[in-house]
Design an enzyme around this catalytic site. Sequence first.
Site, mmCIF file in Angstrom:
data_model
loop_
_atom_site.group_PDB
_atom_site.id
_atom_site.type_symbol
_atom_site.label_atom_id
_atom_site.label_comp_id
_atom_site.label_asym_id
_atom_site.label_seq_id
_atom_site.Cartn_x
_atom_site.Cartn_y
_atom_site.Cartn_z
ATOM 1 N N LEU A 44 -15.285 -15.172 -2.628
ATOM 2 C CA LEU A 44 -15.124 -15.917 -3.883
ATOM 3 C C LEU A 44 -16.135 -17.059 -3.989
ATOM 4 O O LEU A 44 -16.057 -17.880 -4.896
ATOM 5 C CB LEU A 44 -13.696 -16.459 -4.015
ATOM 6 C CG LEU A 44 -12.634 -15.383 -4.261
ATOM 7 C CD1 LEU A 44 -11.287 -16.021 -4.544
ATOM 8 C CD2 LEU A 44 -13.012 -14.467 -5.425
ATOM 9 N N LEU A 47 -22.253 -16.516 -3.579
ATOM 10 C CA LEU A 47 -22.919 -15.225 -3.386
ATOM 11 C C LEU A 47 -21.959 -14.040 -3.443
ATOM 12 O O LEU A 47 -22.309 -12.974 -3.942
ATOM 13 C CB LEU A 47 -23.646 -15.197 -2.029
ATOM 14 C CG LEU A 47 -24.755 -16.217 -1.810
ATOM 15 C CD1 LEU A 47 -25.577 -15.859 -0.578
ATOM 16 C CD2 LEU A 47 -25.670 -16.321 -3.015
ATOM 17 N N ASP A 68 -10.947 -13.310 0.703
ATOM 18 C CA ASP A 68 -11.150 -14.767 0.847
ATOM 19 C C ASP A 68 -9.796 -15.356 1.171
ATOM 20 O O ASP A 68 -8.800 -14.618 1.259
ATOM 21 C CB ASP A 68 -11.738 -15.366 -0.455
ATOM 22 C CG ASP A 68 -12.562 -16.628 -0.189
ATOM 23 O OD1 ASP A 68 -12.032 -17.548 0.441
ATOM 24 O OD2 ASP A 68 -13.729 -16.694 -0.617
ATOM 25 N N ASP A 86 -8.291 -14.232 6.323
ATOM 26 C CA ASP A 86 -8.714 -15.482 6.956
ATOM 27 C C ASP A 86 -9.581 -15.113 8.146
ATOM 28 O O ASP A 86 -9.149 -14.392 9.046
ATOM 29 C CB ASP A 86 -7.464 -16.259 7.419
ATOM 30 C CG ASP A 86 -7.839 -17.600 8.040
ATOM 31 O OD1 ASP A 86 -9.039 -17.844 8.288
ATOM 32 O OD2 ASP A 86 -6.915 -18.403 8.289
ATOM 33 N N ILE A 87 -10.771 -15.626 8.148
ATOM 34 C CA ILE A 87 -11.755 -15.261 9.158
ATOM 35 C C ILE A 87 -11.327 -15.711 10.564
ATOM 36 O O ILE A 87 -11.822 -15.217 11.562
ATOM 37 C CB ILE A 87 -13.126 -15.845 8.733
ATOM 38 C CG1 ILE A 87 -14.221 -14.956 9.214
ATOM 39 C CG2 ILE A 87 -13.336 -17.265 9.126
ATOM 40 C CD1 ILE A 87 -14.119 -13.597 8.640
ATOM 41 N N TYR A 175 -24.025 -26.984 10.230
ATOM 42 C CA TYR A 175 -24.279 -25.727 9.505
ATOM 43 C C TYR A 175 -25.468 -24.991 10.142
ATOM 44 O O TYR A 175 -25.373 -23.800 10.469
ATOM 45 C CB TYR A 175 -24.570 -26.073 8.049
ATOM 46 C CG TYR A 175 -24.941 -24.919 7.148
ATOM 47 C CD1 TYR A 175 -24.059 -23.880 6.898
ATOM 48 C CD2 TYR A 175 -26.184 -24.888 6.504
ATOM 49 C CE1 TYR A 175 -24.390 -22.843 6.038
ATOM 50 C CE2 TYR A 175 -26.516 -23.865 5.630
ATOM 51 C CZ TYR A 175 -25.623 -22.842 5.409
ATOM 52 O OH TYR A 175 -25.953 -21.820 4.563
ATOM 53 N N LYS A 179 -25.623 -21.467 12.352
ATOM 54 C CA LYS A 179 -26.424 -20.313 11.916
ATOM 55 C C LYS A 179 -27.339 -19.827 13.037
ATOM 56 O O LYS A 179 -27.524 -18.621 13.219
ATOM 57 C CB LYS A 179 -27.246 -20.670 10.671
ATOM 58 C CG LYS A 179 -26.405 -20.821 9.419
ATOM 59 C CD LYS A 179 -25.714 -19.520 9.029
ATOM 60 C CE LYS A 179 -24.957 -19.638 7.722
ATOM 61 N NZ LYS A 179 -24.232 -18.413 7.362
HETATM 62 P P1 NAD Z 1 -19.645 -20.691 -0.681
HETATM 63 O O1 NAD Z 1 -19.370 -21.986 -0.022
HETATM 64 O O2 NAD Z 1 -19.813 -20.644 -2.152
HETATM 65 O O3 NAD Z 1 -18.482 -19.643 -0.265
HETATM 66 C C1 NAD Z 1 -17.959 -19.581 1.023
HETATM 67 C C2 NAD Z 1 -16.576 -18.940 0.954
HETATM 68 O O4 NAD Z 1 -16.013 -18.934 2.275
HETATM 69 C C3 NAD Z 1 -15.590 -19.706 0.048
HETATM 70 O O5 NAD Z 1 -15.143 -18.874 -0.998
HETATM 71 C C4 NAD Z 1 -14.456 -20.087 0.994
HETATM 72 O O6 NAD Z 1 -13.172 -19.997 0.413
HETATM 73 C C5 NAD Z 1 -14.624 -19.045 2.112
HETATM 74 N N1 NAD Z 1 -13.946 -19.472 3.337
HETATM 75 C C6 NAD Z 1 -13.849 -20.714 3.863
HETATM 76 N N2 NAD Z 1 -13.060 -20.700 4.955
HETATM 77 C C7 NAD Z 1 -12.650 -19.424 5.124
HETATM 78 C C8 NAD Z 1 -11.802 -18.771 6.056
HETATM 79 N N3 NAD Z 1 -11.187 -19.423 7.053
HETATM 80 N N4 NAD Z 1 -11.608 -17.431 5.933
HETATM 81 C C9 NAD Z 1 -12.203 -16.738 4.936
HETATM 82 N N5 NAD Z 1 -12.999 -17.304 4.013
HETATM 83 C C10 NAD Z 1 -13.210 -18.638 4.098
HETATM 84 O O7 NAD Z 1 -20.915 -20.050 0.056
HETATM 85 P P2 NAD Z 1 -22.048 -19.124 -0.583
HETATM 86 O O8 NAD Z 1 -23.056 -20.007 -1.231
HETATM 87 O O9 NAD Z 1 -21.445 -18.011 -1.322
HETATM 88 O O10 NAD Z 1 -22.739 -18.578 0.750
HETATM 89 C C11 NAD Z 1 -22.271 -17.400 1.370
HETATM 90 C C12 NAD Z 1 -23.010 -17.230 2.690
HETATM 91 O O11 NAD Z 1 -24.419 -17.179 2.425
HETATM 92 C C13 NAD Z 1 -22.801 -18.380 3.671
HETATM 93 O O12 NAD Z 1 -22.711 -17.867 4.975
HETATM 94 C C14 NAD Z 1 -24.050 -19.219 3.518
HETATM 95 O O13 NAD Z 1 -24.351 -19.849 4.725
HETATM 96 C C15 NAD Z 1 -25.080 -18.160 3.199
HETATM 97 N N6 NAD Z 1 -26.217 -18.721 2.455
HETATM 98 C C16 NAD Z 1 -26.044 -19.166 1.178
HETATM 99 C C17 NAD Z 1 -27.124 -19.722 0.496
HETATM 100 C C18 NAD Z 1 -26.967 -20.238 -0.918
HETATM 101 O O14 NAD Z 1 -27.929 -20.768 -1.473
HETATM 102 N N7 NAD Z 1 -25.804 -20.078 -1.538
HETATM 103 C C19 NAD Z 1 -28.374 -19.813 1.119
HETATM 104 C C20 NAD Z 1 -28.512 -19.356 2.433
HETATM 105 C C21 NAD Z 1 -27.422 -18.777 3.086
#
Ligand code: NAD
Length: 358
Positions: A44, A47, A68, A86-87, A175, A179
Site C-alpha cells: 500500500l 511503489l 500490507d 506482517d513482515i 535506512y 539496504k
Molecule cells: P512506502 O513507505 O510508501 O511503503 C512501505 C510500506 O511498508 C507501507 O505501506 C507500510 O505500511 C509497509 N509496512 C511497514 N511496516 C510493515 C510490516 N511490519 N509488515 C508489512 N508491511 C509493512 O515505501 P515505497 O516508497 O513504496 O518503497 C517501497 C520499497 O522501495 C522500499 O523498500 C523502499 O526502500 C524502496 N525504494 C523506494 C524508493 C522511492 O522513491 N519510493 C526509492 C528507492 C527504493
Amino acid sequence: MFQNQLLRYARLCGRRLYSQYLTNDCRASIDTVSSPRILITGSLGQLGVEVARFFRNIYGRENVIMSDIIKPSREVCDEGPYIFADILDFKGLQEIVVTHRIDWLIHFSALLSAIGEQNVPLAIRVNIEGIHNVIELAKQYKLKLFIPSTIGAFGPESPRNPTPNVTIQRPKTIYGVSKVHAELLGEYYFHRYGLDFRCLRFPGVISSDPPGGGTTVFCIVSVFFQYRTGKFECYLRPDTRLPMMYIKDCLRALWEYMETPAEKLKRRVYNVTAMSFTPEELAAVISKHVPEIKVTYRPDSRQLIADAWPQVFDDSSAREDWSWQHQYDMDCLVTEMIKDILEHYIQNPGSIEQTFIS
Ligand code: NAD
C-alpha cells in the site's frame, strides 16, 4: 495466440514487451499461461500500488496478491486480491506462500530514510528483521525474491558523480545500513543456496501517489504546490543534485529485470536511473507550465541525508547486461506529472494537501 507467444518469448528471451501491447483477450488468458503467482509486501506504499496494477495487467488480476499491515481502500480491494501480512510474522508469511502458491516475492515493506531516522528501533525491526524473514522464506519455498535497494545505500565516502555499481558503501542512515545488509545477504544466499535473489537500486521514484517519507519526495510535492498555488518552500538547497526516475520507467525496469533469464545476469544488484536534477532545475522546467511560480528554500534535516547520497548514478551495468533504457527525461516527467495532478487531484485537492502537510 500471437500475444501469448509474444509473452512466452519475452519471458524466455528477456526481450522488451510492454504491457500496453497486450490485448484484453491476452491479459484474460495469461492466467492459464503459467504466470507466476506474485506476493507484494508493503504494497500500500508509493511503489506497491503501482507495481500491483502494472503486474496485474501482465500476469492477470488473481496472480498478483497485494499485502500490507494497513487497511486498504475500497478501490484497492476492488482491483484484486488483498491480504494482511506482517513482515515480522514468519509463520504468517509461510502460510500465505503455501496457501496462495506464491512463486515470486516482491518485498516492499520498509521504513524509508527520513521516517527511519525518527524511529530507529522500528526501522531495525522492519528493515532488517523483515529481510531475515523474507530471505529465509524465499530459500525454503524456492521463490524468486526481489528486494529494492536505493541511492541511500551509499554514503559520504562513496564517489557521488558518478556513483558506480560497485564502490564504497558506508551509509549514515539506518535506512541505508539496512539496504546494504539486504544487498549483501541476498548475494550471500544466491552464492550459498542458489536463491534467485534480484535487487535494483532505485533513485528517487517520482509518481503522483503520496510518498512514504523519503528524502527525494520534493519533486511531487513541489510540482503539486507550484502548480496549485504558485508557491513552494523546498526543504533542500536549490543546488542539491539527486538521481531520479519516473514511476513508469521504474515499473518497466522491475518487470524487465524480473523477466531477464538468470544466465544473462552478471550480478544480482544493479543501479538503475533515468536522470539527475536539482530543485532549482526542476523549478525552471515547472515554470514553463506555471510561469508565476515562486520557490523559497529552507533546508531541514533531510539536507544532511541528501548531501551524502549520489548525485549521478552510473547504471551502465544494467544497460549492458539486460538492456535497461529509460524513456522519461525531466521535461517528459513534469508534463506527465501536471497531467496526473490535473486528472486526479485538482478535483479532490484536500486529499493530497493533507498528506503532505501532516
Ligand atoms: P512506502 O513507505 O510508501 O511503503 C512501505 C510500506 O511498508 C507501507 O505501506 C507500510 O505500511 C509497509 N509496512 C511497514 N511496516 C510493515 C510490516 N511490519 N509488515 C508489512 N508491511 C509493512 O515505501 P515505497 O516508497 O513504496 O518503497 C517501497 C520499497 O522501495 C522500499 O523498500 C523502499 O526502500 C524502496 N525504494 C523506494 C524508493 C522511492 O522513491 N519510493 C526509492 C528507492 C527504493
